[in-house]
Design a protein around this motif. Structure first.
Motif, mmCIF file in Angstrom:
data_model
loop_
_atom_site.group_PDB
_atom_site.id
_atom_site.type_symbol
_atom_site.label_atom_id
_atom_site.label_comp_id
_atom_site.label_asym_id
_atom_site.label_seq_id
_atom_site.Cartn_x
_atom_site.Cartn_y
_atom_site.Cartn_z
ATOM 1 N N LEU A 1 -5.833 4.530 2.735
ATOM 2 C CA LEU A 1 -7.093 3.836 2.980
ATOM 3 C C LEU A 1 -7.919 3.649 1.726
ATOM 4 O O LEU A 1 -8.648 2.666 1.598
ATOM 5 N N ASP A 2 -7.815 4.607 0.792
ATOM 6 C CA ASP A 2 -8.615 4.422 -0.429
ATOM 7 C C ASP A 2 -8.035 3.302 -1.282
ATOM 8 O O ASP A 2 -8.770 2.597 -1.965
ATOM 9 N N ARG A 3 -6.696 3.100 -1.207
ATOM 10 C CA ARG A 3 -6.138 1.973 -1.953
ATOM 11 C C ARG A 3 -6.504 0.660 -1.298
ATOM 12 O O ARG A 3 -6.702 -0.353 -1.960
ATOM 13 N N VAL A 4 -6.602 0.677 0.039
ATOM 14 C CA VAL A 4 -7.065 -0.519 0.757
ATOM 15 C C VAL A 4 -8.472 -0.852 0.299
ATOM 16 O O VAL A 4 -8.793 -1.995 -0.033
ATOM 17 N N ALA A 5 -9.305 0.164 0.239
ATOM 18 C CA ALA A 5 -10.703 -0.033 -0.170
ATOM 19 C C ALA A 5 -10.773 -0.564 -1.595
ATOM 20 O O ALA A 5 -11.580 -1.431 -1.918
ATOM 21 N N GLN A 6 -9.886 -0.022 -2.437
ATOM 22 C CA GLN A 6 -9.878 -0.449 -3.832
ATOM 23 C C GLN A 6 -9.494 -1.922 -3.949
ATOM 24 O O GLN A 6 -10.126 -2.680 -4.695
ATOM 25 N N LYS B 1 -4.797 -0.444 11.358
ATOM 26 C CA LYS B 1 -4.760 0.729 10.482
ATOM 27 C C LYS B 1 -5.563 0.546 9.214
ATOM 28 O O LYS B 1 -6.019 1.514 8.628
ATOM 29 N N ILE B 2 -5.693 -0.711 8.757
ATOM 30 C CA ILE B 2 -6.440 -0.904 7.514
ATOM 31 C C ILE B 2 -7.893 -1.271 7.788
ATOM 32 O O ILE B 2 -8.611 -1.665 6.892
ATOM 33 N N GLY B 3 -8.307 -1.155 9.023
ATOM 34 C CA GLY B 3 -9.712 -1.420 9.327
ATOM 35 C C GLY B 3 -10.020 -2.855 9.666
ATOM 36 O O GLY B 3 -11.177 -3.252 9.747
ATOM 37 N N GLY B 4 -8.974 -3.667 9.862
ATOM 38 C CA GLY B 4 -9.204 -5.052 10.255
ATOM 39 C C GLY B 4 -9.209 -5.155 11.772
ATOM 40 O O GLY B 4 -9.066 -4.157 12.475
ATOM 41 N N ARG B 5 -9.370 -6.389 12.274
ATOM 42 C CA ARG B 5 -9.366 -6.578 13.718
ATOM 43 C C ARG B 5 -8.460 -7.719 14.100
ATOM 44 O O ARG B 5 -8.379 -8.710 13.395
ATOM 45 N N ARG B 6 -7.773 -7.572 15.232
ATOM 46 C CA ARG B 6 -7.057 -8.711 15.748
ATOM 47 C C ARG B 6 -6.901 -8.564 17.256
ATOM 48 O O ARG B 6 -7.113 -7.497 17.804
ATOM 49 N N ILE B 7 -6.530 -9.671 17.888
ATOM 50 C CA ILE B 7 -6.453 -9.701 19.340
ATOM 51 C C ILE B 7 -5.027 -9.426 19.784
ATOM 52 O O ILE B 7 -4.072 -9.869 19.157
ATOM 53 N N VAL B 8 -4.884 -8.681 20.885
ATOM 54 C CA VAL B 8 -3.577 -8.453 21.482
ATOM 55 C C VAL B 8 -3.462 -9.377 22.699
ATOM 56 O O VAL B 8 -4.219 -9.226 23.648
ATOM 57 N N GLN B 9 -2.553 -10.346 22.610
ATOM 58 C CA GLN B 9 -2.426 -11.290 23.725
ATOM 59 C C GLN B 9 -1.412 -10.814 24.748
ATOM 60 O O GLN B 9 -0.580 -9.956 24.464
ATOM 61 N N MET B 10 -1.489 -11.412 25.928
ATOM 62 C CA MET B 10 -0.489 -11.168 26.963
ATOM 63 C C MET B 10 0.854 -11.653 26.439
ATOM 64 O O MET B 10 0.958 -12.777 25.962
ATOM 65 N N PRO B 11 1.909 -10.835 26.495
ATOM 66 C CA PRO B 11 3.208 -11.287 25.998
ATOM 67 C C PRO B 11 3.767 -12.426 26.851
ATOM 68 O O PRO B 11 3.430 -12.555 28.018
ATOM 69 N N TYR B 12 4.594 -13.241 26.254
ATOM 70 C CA TYR B 12 5.183 -14.401 26.927
ATOM 71 C C TYR B 12 6.054 -13.987 28.097
ATOM 72 O O TYR B 12 6.045 -14.589 29.142
#
Lengths: 339, 78, 356
Positions: free
Chosen positions: C2-7, A320-331
């Protein structure tokens, strides 16, 4: 101290890595045949001029009765759905009951009633059955197995090998409803909650899709192991990667709150009225339109797409914040955490 | 280390409470928060309320809290 | 949002631009580790900001000796072991509680109250509550110990391994890893101990200590504040989680804990002995102490050869630098607790960040 012998863990039935290992290393070698080896939701058997899809599943859910359904409804819908996502019209089910000694007959009646209603709603007949009893304590009340047969729809070709870069991934509604309902009822933590299972038969909707849209490459119902398991199976089997948009994944706030409380991940939670479909890019809009006109697809949405695999097939989530991460197979078994 | 979620106290008798988070209802104890009152939003960890939530502050940075606020007076559906 | 994230991102980047070296920030909380990974924050931070995970995962720092003790008690026919889910998969010298769970002696509980209820419901067994966790979780144990004392529930006892965050931070800065520039402080521990508890770290070591919540925006704004302080050459305690954290903390909780527990020297896995860092039940509650009741000693267990969890816990090494990571040590076949615990640094790296 003597060494502990190896035991079957609950996680071996969890729909994740451990189960796959059990199947590949212990079961498949003994049963050796090509059809079983494909490990599809249904087996395609060429019988005279019709292709029949054939599947089986066992149901051991606890608690037996939950908001939104019970083990009986689940036993019908679960098998109907395996046939549905394989591109067939479900026709008939077998029903095997294993009942614990001492199980109340009025509960059995209620379950049979649910089975009957679910069969009627999904237009399938229970054509054969079996009943066994076991000692008190050996079956958690009741275990059910259903096997199902469906007629393959014409011109439907589904397979992981059909998946191509650019294909869209869609889901017909919110995730985690069933898993979180079961867990919160089982842990005794939810006193009264509108949390309800999404248990439902999808055949009417999937048949409509297959009959109207060309370009559906693959479908699977994300039951145990949740959306995470299904997406990982897709990337492994198709040797591609997928990119999913977290903000597009539909989750009910109440389900998310329950997951947060227990430290569970909704991506790993079971769904019993959902399918994941991989479709050609120009078929996506039409699929969404058809879904949204059906009660079981009102919140259908595209959640991501298939991309080229780099060094390994991965499920990557854009957060949601524009980052990236991997989704692994659950245990294979989520545990509530505190710390 | 510390999973805790905000929830509103909807029943309270002594130090035994029922809290509501987005429609989910759980038992919690207020032993560690002797001044907790019916209607307060509290932070719940391992079955105990460990802090009241300052709603003004929470609205500023807590997305989850904003959702709880919105759900506050909604009736349950389904 | 999102704008606070950017900030926040902008603040971090601006602050880092002016630096002539990397700034190392340690997040001292397993839940922060997981939140950071789940939200993909690492992938949007500049290279100059290095995030380290520290010893804030209670399962990870639980010594091997304690784990073996826990399993010996689970093996007894006259005991029921009640534990939070976190401890179920931690490997001892011979299996884990999970492999024993199939024998029904081990119950996963969501609250210490559930463990006490188990004792009421099973008078013929002794219930042993596995009391792990940092300051957030300790009050929950203290409450039920006092309840058990008041009601005379004698078939209940506690195997305490509750740990304290501040002594751990002091041990790190005092020798184990003094290259940490700042701390992202645990939000919920601070609810109990108060943000003021970190003033001694600022006073004695001049490192910024910023208390943050667990949502991605809260964490980003916490990191932005750290960068702002660092770039400005200041070091203060700042709380970004004022909705639930006060300067003095939860006094009632602190009092209940002080009535039941006293700090003693304790073994932290991979780190060794840290003075006055673990809590033991006080004399007047000794009859609820599982160690005393069963005549067990709290001594360190044998380390598994090749396991580098200790260095990972001190932030001296990233999981991928461990030769066992992803090969001999995976979540399915974990060698050390950092891989077992869902909050363990190695488990988080494996689950969320690993490239196969």
């Amino acid at each position: 101290m003597a060494t502990e012998p190896e035991r079957i863990l609950l996680a071996h039935g969890g729909g994740g890595q451990l189960q796959n290992q059990l199947i590949r290393e212990r079961i498949l070698p003994k049963l050796k045949n090509e059809v079983l080896g494909e490990l599809g939701d249904s087996a395609n058997l060429q019988l005279s001029s019709n292709v029949i899809c054939f599947t089986t599943d066992s149901y051991v859910v606890k608690p037996l009765f939950f908001r939104g359904g019970d083990i009986g409804k689940l036993a019908v819908c679960g098998t109907v759905n395996d046939l549905a996502v394989s591109g067939s019209r479900p026709v008939a089910l077998s029903l095997a009951l294993i009942i614990e000694e001492g199980f109340e007959t009025k509960l059995l009646d209620a379950i049979l009633q649910s089975i009957s209603e679910a069969a009627r709603q999904n237009r399938v007949s229970i054509v054969t059955g079996d009943t066994k009893t076991v000692d008190h304590g050996a079956a958690d009340g009741i275990f059910i197995n259903t096997a199902g047969i469906g007629i393959k729809l014409p011109d439907v070709e589904l397979g992981l090998n059909r998946i191509e870069v650019g294909d869209k991934i869609l889901i017909n509604g919110t995730i985690g409803d069933h898993g979180m309902t079961i867990v919160s009822q089982r842990e005794g933590i939810s006193l009264e909650s509108p949390l309800a299972s999404d248990c439902a038969g999808l055949a009417e909707l999937t048949c409509r899709l297959f009959e109207s849209v060309r370009g559906i490459k693959f479908m699977r119902d994300p039951t145990r192991g949740g959306l995470a398991a299904t997406l990982n199976e897709i990337v492994e089997g198709s040797r591609r990667s997928v990119e999913i948009e977290e903000k597009e994944i539909p989750v009910k706030p109440m389900v998310q709150a329950a997951a947060d409380m227990l430290g569970f991940d909704v991506l790993n939670a079971a769904n019993e009225g959902k399918f994941v479909a991989v479709v050609a890019p120009d078929a996506a809009q039409e699929c969404l339109r058809i879904c949204r006109e059906h009660p079981l697809g009102k919140e259908a949405v595209v959640i991501g797409e298939v991309v080229e695999m780099r060094d390994a097939p991965l499920v990557e989530l854009r957060t949601k914040i524009g980052g990236r991460r991997i989704v692994q197979m659950p245990y294979g078994r989520e545990l509530p955490r505190i710390c | 280390m510390c999973l805790a979620v905000p929830a509103r106290i909807i029943e309270l008798e002594g130090d035994r409470a029922v809290v509501d988070a987005m429609g989910n209802r759980w038992k919690a104890k207020t032993t560690l928060l002797p001044d907790a009152k019916l209607g307060d939003v509290v932070l719940v960890h391992a079955g105990f309320a460990i802090s009241t939530v300052d709603e003004e502050e929470a609205k500023k940075t807590w997305e989850l809290f904003a959702e709880i606020e919105n759900m506050g007076s909604e009736k349950f559906d389904g | 949002m999102l704008d606070r994230v950017a900030q926040a991102q902008h603040t971090i980047e601006e602050a880092c631009r002016g630096l002539d070296r990397q700034i190392t920030v340690m997040e001292v909380c397993g839940t922060h580790t997981v939140s950071i990974f789940r939200s993909g924050i690492r992938s949007i931070l500049p290279d100059k900001l290095k995030l380290l995970s520290g010893p804030g995962c209670p399962v990870c720092v639980t010594d091997q000796g304690y784990i073996d003790t826990m399993m010996r008690l689970a093996d007894r026919a006259d005991c029921l072991v009640a534990t939070y889910g976190d401890m179920i998969r931690v490997p001892g010298s011979d299996g884990s509680l999970e492999t024993r769970a199939s024998r029904g002696n081990v119950k996963v509980v969501l609250s210490s109250e559930d463990a006490l209820q188990l004792a009421r419901d099973n008078p013929e067994k002794t219930v042993v509550f596995i009391a792990v966790g940092f300051e957030t979780t300790t009050p929950a144990t203290a409450v039920v110990v006092q309840e058990a004392a008041r009601e005379g529930i004698e078939n209940f006892c506690v195997l305490s391994n509750h740990k304290l965050v501040i002594p751990a931070i002091r041990a790190l800065l005092g020798g184990m890893n003094d290259r940490i520039d700042a701390f992202l402080c645990p939000g919920h521990v601070s609810v109990i101990i108060g943000s003021g508890a970190f003033r001694e770290i600022v006073r004695d070591y001049r490192r910024p200590c910023v208390v943050a919540g667990f949502e991605p925006l809260q964490i980003l704004e916490g990191l932005a504040e750290i960068c702002r302080q660092f770039a400005g050459g200041t070091a203060e305690v700042k709380s970004m989680y004022k909705a639930v954290v006060t300067e003095q903390g939860n006094i009632a909780a602190q009092r209940i804990v002080a009535e039941c527990f006293e700090p003693v020297d304790g073994y932290w896995r991979g780190i060794g002995k840290i003075a006055k860092s673990t809590l033991a039940l006080k004399e007047q509650y000794r009859r609820f102490d599982a160690f005393a009741r069963f005549g067990l000693e709290d001594k360190p267990g044998k380390e598994i050869r090749g396991c580098r969890c200790g260095e990972v816990l001190c932030g001296l090494m990233d999981p991928i630098e461990c030769p066992l990571f992803g090969t001999r040590c995976t979540p399915q076949k974990p060698i050390g607790p950092c891989m077992v615990s869902s909050e363990g640094t190695c488990a988080a790296w494996f689950k969320y960040g690993r490239r196969n």
